[in-house]
Design a protein around this motif. Structure first.
Motif, PDB file in Angstrom:
ATOM      1  N   SER A 176       3.561 -12.236  -1.985  1.00 13.72           N
ATOM      2  CA  SER A 176       2.721 -11.422  -1.341  1.00 13.72           C
ATOM      3  C   SER A 176       1.282 -11.789  -1.145  1.00 13.72           C
ATOM      4  O   SER A 176       0.608 -10.938  -0.241  1.00 13.72           O
ATOM      5  CB  SER A 176       2.565  -9.957  -2.193  1.00 13.72           C
ATOM      6  OG  SER A 176       2.146 -10.101  -3.429  1.00 13.72           O
ATOM      7  N   LYS A 177       1.042 -12.690  -1.779  1.00 16.81           N
ATOM      8  CA  LYS A 177      -0.310 -13.299  -1.665  1.00 16.81           C
ATOM      9  C   LYS A 177      -0.406 -14.575  -0.419  1.00 16.81           C
ATOM     10  O   LYS A 177      -1.330 -15.187  -0.235  1.00 16.81           O
ATOM     11  CB  LYS A 177      -1.165 -13.969  -2.790  1.00 16.81           C
ATOM     12  CG  LYS A 177      -1.257 -12.880  -3.929  1.00 16.81           C
ATOM     13  CD  LYS A 177      -1.725 -13.300  -5.265  1.00 16.81           C
ATOM     14  CE  LYS A 177      -2.029 -12.323  -6.149  1.00 16.81           C
ATOM     15  NZ  LYS A 177      -2.694 -12.832  -7.573  1.00 16.81           N
ATOM     16  N   ASP A 195      -1.653  -5.203  -2.595  1.00 17.22           N
ATOM     17  CA  ASP A 195      -2.181  -5.355  -1.321  1.00 17.22           C
ATOM     18  C   ASP A 195      -1.612  -4.961  -0.367  1.00 17.22           C
ATOM     19  O   ASP A 195      -1.803  -4.502   0.858  1.00 17.22           O
ATOM     20  CB  ASP A 195      -2.062  -7.016  -1.003  1.00 17.22           C
ATOM     21  CG  ASP A 195      -3.113  -7.823  -1.849  1.00 17.22           C
ATOM     22  OD1 ASP A 195      -4.011  -6.975  -2.500  1.00 17.22           O
ATOM     23  OD2 ASP A 195      -3.191  -8.916  -2.077  1.00 17.22           O
TER      24      ASP A 195
END
Length: 309
Positions: A158-159, A272
């Protein structure tokens, strides 16, 4: 006694259907082989053949070294075995599998349609590609799962960080509008779940694996955020976004307000992706709680503003 008789009858019907299914795949099968596959005696197989013949299914038996049991073409299945609704349900299931390319062809569907003396209505179409035609490796993963072949690929978390993964694929999941792969990670030695759209450079290896017996510790569905706790999130949404509310939330999570707006309350895991989801509503969604999420979205908006102005 009635329960026992009912159980025996259900077992017999299941065996008769399995027998028909075997014959649909092959032109002729020796009675001894049928007995072995169905785990019954030859005498039982001949009794089953007689029962199917009485039910109106033309089964031809040839004795001798080259003999066998054959389901004749243009057979029609009597309602004494399956009623109309049950026949429709079986054909619907097979039609769905045919659309999903689970089988290599649709010959079984065609032959079973003939057995039921029915025409299949083409009411369902399944397409796993997105509207842009991007390849999400669905069919490659399907092959790897069915054939139990190890896969390797680059994976973006996800990063946006990329790592190399080597996995024994177990199952494909569809959850919350996205496809995922559940598999045993050979590096982490535990179950992991991967989002298919984050997979790149997939390779299905010519290496086969056996089903694993996993401990409770290994069988944790690790998605990279197991330690993140869910909390209650409250959102205010403009009435213009009603169509999206119906798509994104359950009815019991939405409460209409006197001014026509909506309050959405639900448990979510912070991350996020939540910020991006809120921003996808533009000016039509506002975070009411928690304060940390509201501040995080405000910071995102500030950074976007600074980039453009």
């Amino acid at each position: 006694m009635y329960v026992i008789l009912n159980l025996v009858m259900n077992m017999k019907i299941n065996r008769l259907l399995e027998l028909i299914y075997i014959l649909l795949h092959r032109k002729s099968v020796p009675a001894g082989e049928l007995a072995e596959q169905l785990d019954v005696s030859r005498r039982t197989i001949y009794r089953d053949i007689e029962a199917l013949s009485i039910a109106g299914i033309p089964i031809h038996t040839v004795k001798g070294k080259r003999g066998g049991v054959t389901l004749l073409p243009n057979a029609a299945l009597s309602k004494s075995i399956l009623n109309e609704q049950e026949q429709d349900e079986i054909l619907t299931a097979l039609h769905g599998l045919s659309n999903m390319n689970v089988s290599k062809d649709d010959q079984v569907l065609k032959r079973l349609s003939a057995v039921f003396n029915k025409t299949v209505i083409n009411w369902l179409q399944v397409d796993y590609s997105d509207w842009g035609g991007a390849n999400n490796y669905f069919y490659d993963f399907k092959t790897a799962v069915l054939e139990r072949r190890v896969v390797n690929f680059d994976y973006y978390d996800s990063k946006g960080d990329k790592t190399f993964r080597r996995v024994e694929p177990i199952q494909l999941w569809f959850k919350s509008k996205s496809w995922y792969l559940k598999g045993f990670c050979l590096t982490k030695q535990s179950i992991r779940v991967y989002k298919l759209t984050r997979v790149k450079n997939l390779v299905v290896e010519d290496v086969h694996f056996s089903e694993r017996v996993l401990s409770d510790e290994q069988n944790i569905f690790a998605t990279g955020n197991e330690n993140v706790q869910s909390e209650i999130i409250k959102l205010r949404v403009d009435p213009k976004m009603k169509y999206r509310l119906i798509e994104d939330f359950d009815e019991d999570e939405i409460k209409e307000q006197p001014d026509g707006g909506y309050i959405v309350t639900l448990p979510w895991r912070e991350g996020d992706w939540v910020h991006g989801f809120v921003l996808s509503y533009g000016e039509y969604m506002k975070v009411i709680a928690p304060a940390c999420l509201r501040d995080a979205v405000k910071n995102r908006v500030k950074k976007i503003y600074e980039r453009y102005f």
